[in-house]
Design a protein around this motif. Structure first.
Motif, PDB file in Angstrom:
ATOM      1  N   VAL A  99       0.842  -1.204   0.000  1.00 24.95           N
ATOM      2  CA  VAL A  99       0.000   0.000   0.000  1.00 24.95           C
ATOM      3  C   VAL A  99       0.872   1.246   0.000  1.00 24.95           C
ATOM      4  O   VAL A  99       0.606   2.210  -0.733  1.00 24.95           O
ATOM      5  CB  VAL A  99      -0.942  -0.011   1.225  1.00 24.95           C
ATOM      6  N   TRP A 100       1.929   1.246   0.818  1.00 28.09           N
ATOM      7  CA  TRP A 100       2.867   2.379   0.846  1.00 28.09           C
ATOM      8  C   TRP A 100       3.496   2.591  -0.527  1.00 28.09           C
ATOM      9  O   TRP A 100       3.637   3.725  -0.994  1.00 28.09           O
ATOM     10  CB  TRP A 100       3.946   2.116   1.897  1.00 28.09           C
ATOM     11  N   LYS A 101       3.840   1.479  -1.198  1.00 26.20           N
ATOM     12  CA  LYS A 101       4.456   1.602  -2.517  1.00 26.20           C
ATOM     13  C   LYS A 101       3.466   2.125  -3.558  1.00 26.20           C
ATOM     14  O   LYS A 101       3.852   2.846  -4.475  1.00 26.20           O
ATOM     15  CB  LYS A 101       5.023   0.251  -2.962  1.00 26.20           C
TER      16      LYS A 101
ATOM     17  N   ALA B  60       1.219   4.349  -3.056  1.00 25.80           N
ATOM     18  CA  ALA B  60       1.246   5.810  -2.890  1.00 25.80           C
ATOM     19  C   ALA B  60       2.522   6.395  -3.487  1.00 25.80           C
ATOM     20  O   ALA B  60       2.498   7.471  -4.111  1.00 25.80           O
ATOM     21  CB  ALA B  60       1.138   6.154  -1.405  1.00 25.80           C
TER      22      ALA B  60
ATOM     23  N   ALA C 184       2.239   6.492  -7.209  1.00 26.30           N
ATOM     24  CA  ALA C 184       1.330   7.577  -7.600  1.00 26.30           C
ATOM     25  C   ALA C 184       2.087   8.906  -7.647  1.00 26.30           C
ATOM     26  O   ALA C 184       1.889   9.718  -8.559  1.00 26.30           O
ATOM     27  CB  ALA C 184       0.151   7.655  -6.630  1.00 26.30           C
ATOM     28  N   ARG C 185       2.983   9.126  -6.670  1.00 26.51           N
ATOM     29  CA  ARG C 185       3.769  10.359  -6.674  1.00 26.51           C
ATOM     30  C   ARG C 185       4.737  10.385  -7.850  1.00 26.51           C
ATOM     31  O   ARG C 185       4.965  11.432  -8.454  1.00 26.51           O
ATOM     32  CB  ARG C 185       4.531  10.503  -5.355  1.00 26.51           C
TER      33      ARG C 185
END
Length: 393
Positions: free
Chosen positions: A368-370, A372, A375-376
């Motif tokens: 999940v962190w990856k 995000a 997305a950046r």
């Protein structure tokens, strides 16, 4: 309905191919390499150490490099656009120092070009690039130089972060992912004769090869670009698993910056060169080009897991609405399972020191962190500059 299944199958075909590439590299790379005999390079060696604001670590790193390198090895620190005491600390550690102040030329590639210029008057037989925050394992410098001398080709060491199981889960999982990428998959590729990816630190070059490189660029993954260029020229790099270069892991915040820079650069390079290399390799029956193209088109570990999970969900939905037979989601789940099993095998056989079992269980949260992070990257919010990353000692 049938059209939906056909379109989904076409969309998933590249994932099936890249899953196969990942599985081949990982499964063949699980077995460790032997230590081999003592390496004895015959020619002169120069270590180029690109450094940008590394006053806190460069002296200790230089001292370690000098202690581990064969007698007579030159250690040249290129202090590039530094605003701290990097140059003074490098000299105190025993290195030659080449200071470059060129604010309009930002990036490690420019530092490497400055190192090449510093060597032009008296070129060594072998140039080895080691980052300022890195230390070579025992015998690594000699083995890299000897392999480069014998092969006449660029050589990449196993570049890893030192284990820190007391670090946070993001750091631990990132360090494990780096081990899979920089050791396990590289070792597997070596066993099928595939080219090595250049990974930034622990890169050895015979002088004629290094002198021929176009280094003065602001590419944020200049190491990867070098390897691609050498493959295109028919001089594919080799991987030397018996030489290890260690770096300190970053903090959790620094890890995010590193991963964005590395993976953003990797994805950009893959987008430009992956498919052309693959097609050129097929057209010319060139194995090195073909596999380099396939490797570039294979997503980094976490993204690959995310894509497989998405494929399982896609086929599950298509089955629920009657657009695909039950065998489709079962096959997608089986392929995803194979990738997961390969990752678990890599952890069990090579990665336990990097990653605790409790942290491994938190891999879904890391994914999940990856997401995000990706997305950046897509929105272009991550800086491409060569900046110093905070590290955990």
């Amino acid at each position: 309905m049938i059209l939906l299944a056909i379109l989904a199958g076409l969309a998933c075909l590249p994932l099936i191919v890249t899953d196969a590439v990942f599985l081949v590299e990982v499964l063949l790379g699980l077995r460790s390499s032997g230590q081999g005999g003592l390496a004895r390079p015959s020619g002169s060696i120069a270590l180029i150490v690109p450094a940008h604001n590394e006053e806190g670590v460069v002296r200790a790193s230089v001292e370690k490099m000098i202690a581990e390198a064969p007698a007579g090895t030159r250690v040249i620190v290129v202090a590039h656009n530094c605003s701290d005491g990097t140059a003074e600390q490098a000299r105190a550690g025993g290195a030659e120092v080449h200071v470059l102040d060129e604010p309009d030329r930002r990036g490690k590639g420019y530092a490497l070009a400055g190192g090449k210029a510093a060597l032009m008057a008296a070129p060594p037989a072998t140039v080895i690039v080691v980052d300022a925050d890195c230390t070579p394992a025992a015998g690594a410098i000699a083995r890299l130089a000897a392999t480069a001398e014998k092969s006449g080709r660029a050589v990449q060491a196993s570049y890893l972060f030192a284990p820190r199981r007391d670090a946070g889960p993001i750091v631990q999982i990132s360090n494990f992912a780096m081990l899979v990428k920089n050791l396990v998959r590289q070792r597997g590729g070596r066993r099928i004769g595939a080219p090595a990816l250049m990974t930034g630190s622990g890169m050895a070059f015979p002088w004629p090869v290094y002198a021929s490189l176009d280094l003065a660029t602001g590419n944020i993954v200049e190491d990867l670009a070098m390897g691609v260029d050498l493959v295109r020229r028919g001089r594919a790099p080799l991987f030397e698993p018996r030489a290890t270069i260690w770096s300190h892991p970053s903090s959790e915040q620094g890890t995010g910056t590193q991963r964005a820079r590395w993976e953003g650069g990797f994805l950009a390079t893959a987008r430009i060169f992956g498919l052309p290399l693959l097609l050129r390799g097929i057209g010319r029956l060139d194995w090195q080009m073909l596999w380099m193209g396939l490797h570039l088109l294979t997503a980094p570990l976490t993204l690959l897991l995310i894509l497989n999970a998405a494929a399982v969900a896609l086929w599950g939905v298509l089955w629920l609405i009657g657009a695909a037979p039950l065998v489709a989601p079962i096959a997608a789940l089986g392929l995803c399972g194979l990738v997961v099993v390969a990752v678990l095998a890599a952890w069990a056989l090579a990665g336990r020191a990097m990653l605790s079992a409790a942290t491994l269980a938190r891999l879904p949260l890391y994914m999940v962190w990856k997401l995000a992070l990706y997305a950046r990257i897509v929105r272009g919010r991550e800086t491409p500059d060569w900046i110093r990353t905070e590290r955990v000692d």
